[in-house]
Design an enzyme around this catalytic site. Structure first.
Site, PDB file in Angstrom:
ATOM      1  CB  ALA A  73      -0.915  -0.001   1.216  1.00  0.00           C
ATOM      2  CB  CYS A  74      -0.251   4.609  -0.721  1.00  0.00           C
ATOM      3  SG  CYS A  74       0.203   5.906  -1.759  1.00  0.00           S
ATOM      4  N   PRO A  75       2.491   4.450   1.278  1.00  0.00           N
ATOM      5  CG  PRO A  75       3.970   5.743   2.556  1.00  0.00           C
ATOM      6  CD  PRO A  75       2.847   4.749   2.666  1.00  0.00           C
TER       7      PRO A  75
END
Lengths: 75, 230
Positions: free
Chosen positions: A12-14
């Protein structure tokens, strides 16, 4: 002039962006990094960062919801 | 090396990939879902027009959120992490627009002598706000999304954030369960601030725009500074 593949599937981001930044620092000029992602958020911030750095960027949707970002280290 | 040469080098292998994983045409599914959404909106309208309106607004909001890759988490995380403030500026612009809208609605009601709508959402500020904001900030960066971002990515089919959503629900239920205790002991002790009461209607508008404008300029300068440092 080598191609390096960075697997960021399921991250997942980041996380993809941080991994990309770290990997890019280890590459030499002319190399291409292929970042494999399946998180739509990384589709935005990884190319944005790379373009700001002045690298050549290409995005390909290789399958449903899976992308490969090609970043060429130009400097 | 120019961009064209990358294209020629990449395209053969992409072609191989797309043969391996042929992409399905999603347009019929999309039309089907759109039709279902309209039918459901019509059904809701038979119960209450407000429900129907909420459904349509929710669908539009989700669509815009997904297509624009708007992310509240990234707007506060990226300035520190990557130096990018494009989303921060987007959020500030959104705040500025909603400020105009909310002021218009509230001032309109005030002029007509009606009760001002939405005053129930003015909640006391206290140390609990700061602690809560910090905890939420840590949580949303780890889980990769705030409430709207998590929901949007679950819709996209990102499996890790289904886990986030599950524990988001668990945490919210737990919070709701104990909220009364926090309310009486910590939250209700703080002062309630409604800016027009302090500065007047025009003053409140000016103060709010000054704060948003200052943050916008700071965000812009921060991005330039970060880029030069690298």
């Amino acid at each position: 002039m080598s191609e390096v593949i960075l697997d960021c599937m399921g991250e997942a981001c980041p996380v993809p962006l941080i991994k990309t930044q770290k990997k890019m620092a280890t590459l030499s000029v002319g190399d291409t990094l292929i970042v494999q992602i399946d998180h739509s958020c990384a589709m935005k911030n990884v190319p944005e960062w790379a373009r700001k750095e002045g690298y050549n960027v290409e995005i390909e949707e290789v399958a449903e919801g899976e992308w490969e970002i090609f970043i060429e280290k130009t400097k | 090396m120019s961009e064209t040469s990358i294209n020629t080098r990449i395209s053969p292998r992409v072609r191989i990939d797309s043969k391996k994983n042929p992409k399905k045409n999603q347009i019929p599914v999309g039309i089907g879902i759109l039709a279902t959404m309209v039918v459901f909106a019509l059904y809701l309208a038979t119960i209450s027009s407000k429900l129907s309106l909420l459904w349509i607004a929710g669908c539009c909001f989700g669509f815009i959120l997904q297509k624009s890759r708007f992310c509240f988490t990234a707007s506060v995380r990226d300035p520190y992490l990557t130096g990018s403030t494009s989303l921060t500026k987007a959020v500030l612009i959104a705040f500025a627009i909603t400020t105009i809208g909310f002021t218009a609605i509230k001032f309109g009601a005030f002029l007509k002598g009606q009760p001002i709508p939405g005053q129930g959402f003015i909640v006391p500020i206290s140390l609990a706000t700061v602690v809560g904001a910090f905890l939420f900030g840590v949580g949303m960066v780890i889980s990769g999304g705030c409430a709207s971002g998590t929901l949007m990515r679950v819709g996209e089919g990102f499996s890790m954030q289904m886990l986030s959503l599950f524990f988001f629900v668990v945490g919210s239920l737990w919070g709701a369960h104990d909220f009364g205790w926090w309310q009486t002991n910590f939250i209700s002790t703080g002062p309630k601030v409604f800016l027009p009461d302090v500065f007047g209607w025009i003053g409140a508008l000016i103060v709010q725009f000054l704060i948003i404008g200052t943050l916008y300029i700071l965000a812009d300068k921060w991005e330039n500074k970060k880029l030069q440092d690298q």
